[in-house]
Design a protein around this motif. Structure first.
Motif, PDB file in Angstrom:
ATOM      1  N   GLY A   1      11.004 -16.328   1.771  1.00 14.88           N
ATOM      2  CA  GLY A   1      11.597 -15.247   0.988  1.00 14.88           C
ATOM      3  C   GLY A   1      12.563 -14.459   1.847  1.00 14.88           C
ATOM      4  N   ARG A   2      12.294 -13.191   1.978  1.00 12.88           N
ATOM      5  CA  ARG A   2      13.162 -12.324   2.782  1.00 12.88           C
ATOM      6  C   ARG A   2      12.668 -12.138   4.209  1.00 12.88           C
ATOM      7  NH1 ARG A   2      14.433  -7.038  -0.485  1.00 12.88           N
ATOM      8  NH2 ARG A   2      16.287  -7.087   0.824  1.00 12.88           N
ATOM      9  N   VAL A   3      11.542 -12.784   4.539  1.00 13.75           N
ATOM     10  CA  VAL A   3      10.940 -12.583   5.862  1.00 13.75           C
ATOM     11  C   VAL A   3      11.231 -13.781   6.756  1.00 13.75           C
ATOM     12  CG1 VAL A   3       8.783 -12.176   7.104  1.00 13.75           C
ATOM     13  CG2 VAL A   3       9.105 -11.197   4.820  1.00 13.75           C
ATOM     14  N   LEU A   4      11.706 -13.493   7.959  1.00  8.25           N
ATOM     15  CA  LEU A   4      11.973 -14.517   8.956  1.00  8.25           C
ATOM     16  C   LEU A   4      10.814 -14.542   9.952  1.00  8.25           C
ATOM     17  CD1 LEU A   4      13.998 -16.590  10.105  1.00  8.25           C
ATOM     18  CD2 LEU A   4      14.946 -14.729  11.483  1.00  8.25           C
ATOM     19  N   TYR A   5      10.223 -15.715  10.109  1.00  6.75           N
ATOM     20  CA  TYR A   5       9.110 -15.901  11.040  1.00  6.75           C
ATOM     21  C   TYR A   5       9.581 -16.689  12.247  1.00  6.75           C
ATOM     22  CZ  TYR A   5       5.874 -14.346   7.432  1.00  6.75           C
ATOM     23  OH  TYR A   5       5.212 -13.597   6.501  1.00  6.75           O
ATOM     24  N   CYS A   6       9.024 -16.368  13.395  1.00  3.77           N
ATOM     25  CA  CYS A   6       9.290 -17.112  14.621  1.00  3.77           C
ATOM     26  C   CYS A   6       7.985 -17.719  15.101  1.00  3.77           C
ATOM     27  CB  CYS A   6       9.855 -16.199  15.704  1.00  3.77           C
ATOM     28  SG  CYS A   6      11.505 -15.596  15.324  1.00  3.77           S
ATOM     29  N   VAL A   7       8.086 -18.957  15.578  1.00  7.64           N
ATOM     30  CA  VAL A   7       6.913 -19.698  16.029  1.00  7.64           C
ATOM     31  C   VAL A   7       7.201 -20.265  17.411  1.00  7.64           C
ATOM     32  CG1 VAL A   7       5.335 -21.586  15.497  1.00  7.64           C
ATOM     33  CG2 VAL A   7       6.451 -20.340  13.626  1.00  7.64           C
ATOM     34  N   ALA A   8       6.314 -19.987  18.358  1.00  8.22           N
ATOM     35  CA  ALA A   8       6.442 -20.562  19.699  1.00  8.22           C
ATOM     36  C   ALA A   8       6.223 -22.068  19.615  1.00  8.22           C
ATOM     37  CB  ALA A   8       5.418 -19.931  20.639  1.00  8.22           C
ATOM     38  N   GLN A   9       7.037 -22.810  20.333  1.00  9.73           N
ATOM     39  CA  GLN A   9       6.905 -24.264  20.388  1.00  9.73           C
ATOM     40  C   GLN A   9       6.077 -24.624  21.620  1.00  9.73           C
ATOM     41  OE1 GLN A   9       8.142 -26.374  17.767  1.00  9.73           O
ATOM     42  NE2 GLN A   9       7.896 -24.250  17.081  1.00  9.73           N
ATOM     43  N   TYR A  10       4.784 -24.739  21.412  1.00 15.05           N
ATOM     44  CA  TYR A  10       3.853 -24.954  22.522  1.00 15.05           C
ATOM     45  C   TYR A  10       4.098 -26.281  23.226  1.00 15.05           C
ATOM     46  CZ  TYR A  10       1.583 -21.039  20.269  1.00 15.05           C
ATOM     47  OH  TYR A  10       1.336 -19.810  19.712  1.00 15.05           O
ATOM     48  N   GLU A  11       4.577 -27.276  22.494  1.00 13.87           N
ATOM     49  CA  GLU A  11       4.859 -28.579  23.109  1.00 13.87           C
ATOM     50  C   GLU A  11       5.957 -28.447  24.162  1.00 13.87           C
ATOM     51  OE1 GLU A  11       5.377 -28.092  19.706  1.00 13.87           O
ATOM     52  OE2 GLU A  11       3.376 -28.703  19.081  1.00 13.87           O
ATOM     53  N   GLN A  12       6.957 -27.634  23.864  1.00 11.28           N
ATOM     54  CA  GLN A  12       8.058 -27.425  24.807  1.00 11.28           C
ATOM     55  C   GLN A  12       7.567 -26.661  26.042  1.00 11.28           C
ATOM     56  OE1 GLN A  12      10.778 -28.938  24.551  1.00 11.28           O
ATOM     57  NE2 GLN A  12      12.378 -27.848  25.605  1.00 11.28           N
ATOM     58  N   LEU A  13       6.723 -25.673  25.833  1.00 12.27           N
ATOM     59  CA  LEU A  13       6.151 -24.933  26.957  1.00 12.27           C
ATOM     60  C   LEU A  13       5.298 -25.861  27.814  1.00 12.27           C
ATOM     61  CD1 LEU A  13       5.653 -22.317  28.520  1.00 12.27           C
ATOM     62  CD2 LEU A  13       3.746 -21.868  26.952  1.00 12.27           C
ATOM     63  N   SER A  14       4.505 -26.691  27.167  1.00  7.07           N
ATOM     64  CA  SER A  14       3.671 -27.643  27.892  1.00  7.07           C
ATOM     65  C   SER A  14       4.529 -28.625  28.687  1.00  7.07           C
ATOM     66  CB  SER A  14       2.773 -28.403  26.907  1.00  7.07           C
ATOM     67  OG  SER A  14       1.969 -29.315  27.580  1.00  7.07           O
ATOM     68  N   ALA A  15       5.604 -29.104  28.085  1.00  8.17           N
ATOM     69  CA  ALA A  15       6.509 -30.027  28.778  1.00  8.17           C
ATOM     70  C   ALA A  15       7.135 -29.351  29.997  1.00  8.17           C
ATOM     71  CB  ALA A  15       7.592 -30.532  27.828  1.00  8.17           C
ATOM     72  N   LEU A  16       7.467 -28.075  29.871  1.00  4.43           N
ATOM     73  CA  LEU A  16       8.040 -27.332  30.991  1.00  4.43           C
ATOM     74  C   LEU A  16       7.028 -27.207  32.126  1.00  4.43           C
ATOM     75  CD1 LEU A  16      10.302 -25.644  32.263  1.00  4.43           C
ATOM     76  CD2 LEU A  16       9.423 -23.670  30.990  1.00  4.43           C
ATOM     77  N   MET A  17       5.799 -26.886  31.796  1.00  4.43           N
ATOM     78  CA  MET A  17       4.762 -26.761  32.819  1.00  4.43           C
ATOM     79  C   MET A  17       4.497 -28.114  33.493  1.00  4.43           C
ATOM     80  SD  MET A  17       4.021 -23.586  32.942  1.00  4.43           S
ATOM     81  CE  MET A  17       5.710 -23.264  32.518  1.00  4.43           C
ATOM     82  N   MET A  18       4.477 -29.180  32.710  1.00  5.89           N
ATOM     83  CA  MET A  18       4.273 -30.518  33.266  1.00  5.89           C
ATOM     84  C   MET A  18       5.437 -30.886  34.188  1.00  5.89           C
ATOM     85  SD  MET A  18       1.446 -32.083  31.982  1.00  5.89           S
ATOM     86  CE  MET A  18       1.866 -33.796  31.961  1.00  5.89           C
ATOM     87  N   PHE A  19       6.651 -30.549  33.789  1.00  5.48           N
ATOM     88  CA  PHE A  19       7.832 -30.814  34.617  1.00  5.48           C
ATOM     89  C   PHE A  19       7.688 -30.137  35.982  1.00  5.48           C
ATOM     90  CE2 PHE A  19      11.957 -29.538  36.260  1.00  5.48           C
ATOM     91  CZ  PHE A  19      12.624 -30.745  36.304  1.00  5.48           C
ATOM     92  N   LEU A  20       7.220 -28.906  35.976  1.00  2.00           N
ATOM     93  CA  LEU A  20       7.083 -28.158  37.221  1.00  2.00           C
ATOM     94  C   LEU A  20       5.956 -28.704  38.099  1.00  2.00           C
ATOM     95  CD1 LEU A  20       7.570 -24.536  35.870  1.00  2.00           C
ATOM     96  CD2 LEU A  20       9.203 -25.874  37.213  1.00  2.00           C
TER      97      LEU A  20
END
Length: 106
Positions: A68-87
Motif C-alpha cells: 500500500g502506502r508503506v515501504l518496508y525494508c528487509v535485511a538480506q541476511y544471506e548477503q551479510l553471511s556471504a560478507l562474513m564468510m569472505f572475511l
C-alpha cells in the motif's frame, strides 16, 4: 562474493548512520520494518534516510517492498553471511605453526 562486492558492502556499512540503520533492519527479522518506524526510532530526516537506504540497497544488503502506502525494508541476511564468510575464508591460512588450543588447568 568477490572482492569488489565485499568492498562495496563494507564501504556502505562503514558509515555510522548506515550501520545504525542496518542494525535496526537486522533486528526486525525477515518481515522487515516500515521506513517510518526506522525514521522515528533513529531520528533521521526522511530525505537523509532515503539516501542511506539507497546505498544499502545498491550494496545488496537490504531489499525494499511496498505494501500500500508503506515501504518496508528487509535485511538480506544471506548477503551479510556471504560478507562474513569472505572475511573469514582464509583466516590463518599462511600460519605454519597454528597456535595450540589453550588447555584447562586440572
Amino acid at each position: 562474493m568477490n572482492i569488489d562486492q565485499a568492498a562495496k558492502a563494507l564501504k556502505e556499512l562503514g558509515h555510522p548512520t548506515r550501520l545504525a540503520v542496518y542494525k535496526r533492519l537486522a533486528k526486525a527479522g525477515s518481515d522487515g520494518i516500515a521506513v517510518g518506524v526506522v525514521q522515528d526510532e533513529l531520528g533521521i530526516p526522511g530525505s537523509t534516510l532515503s539516501h542511506h537506504l539507497t546505498s544499502l540497497t545498491s550494496a545488496g544488503l537490504i531489499n525494499q517492498r511496498r505494501e500500500g502506502r508503506v515501504l518496508y525494508c528487509v535485511a538480506q541476511y544471506e548477503q551479510l553471511s556471504a560478507l562474513m564468510m569472505f572475511l573469514q575464508e582464509e583466516c590463518c591460512a599462511d600460519q605454519l605453526d597454528p597456535v595450540p588450543p589453550i588447555k584447562a588447568n586440572r
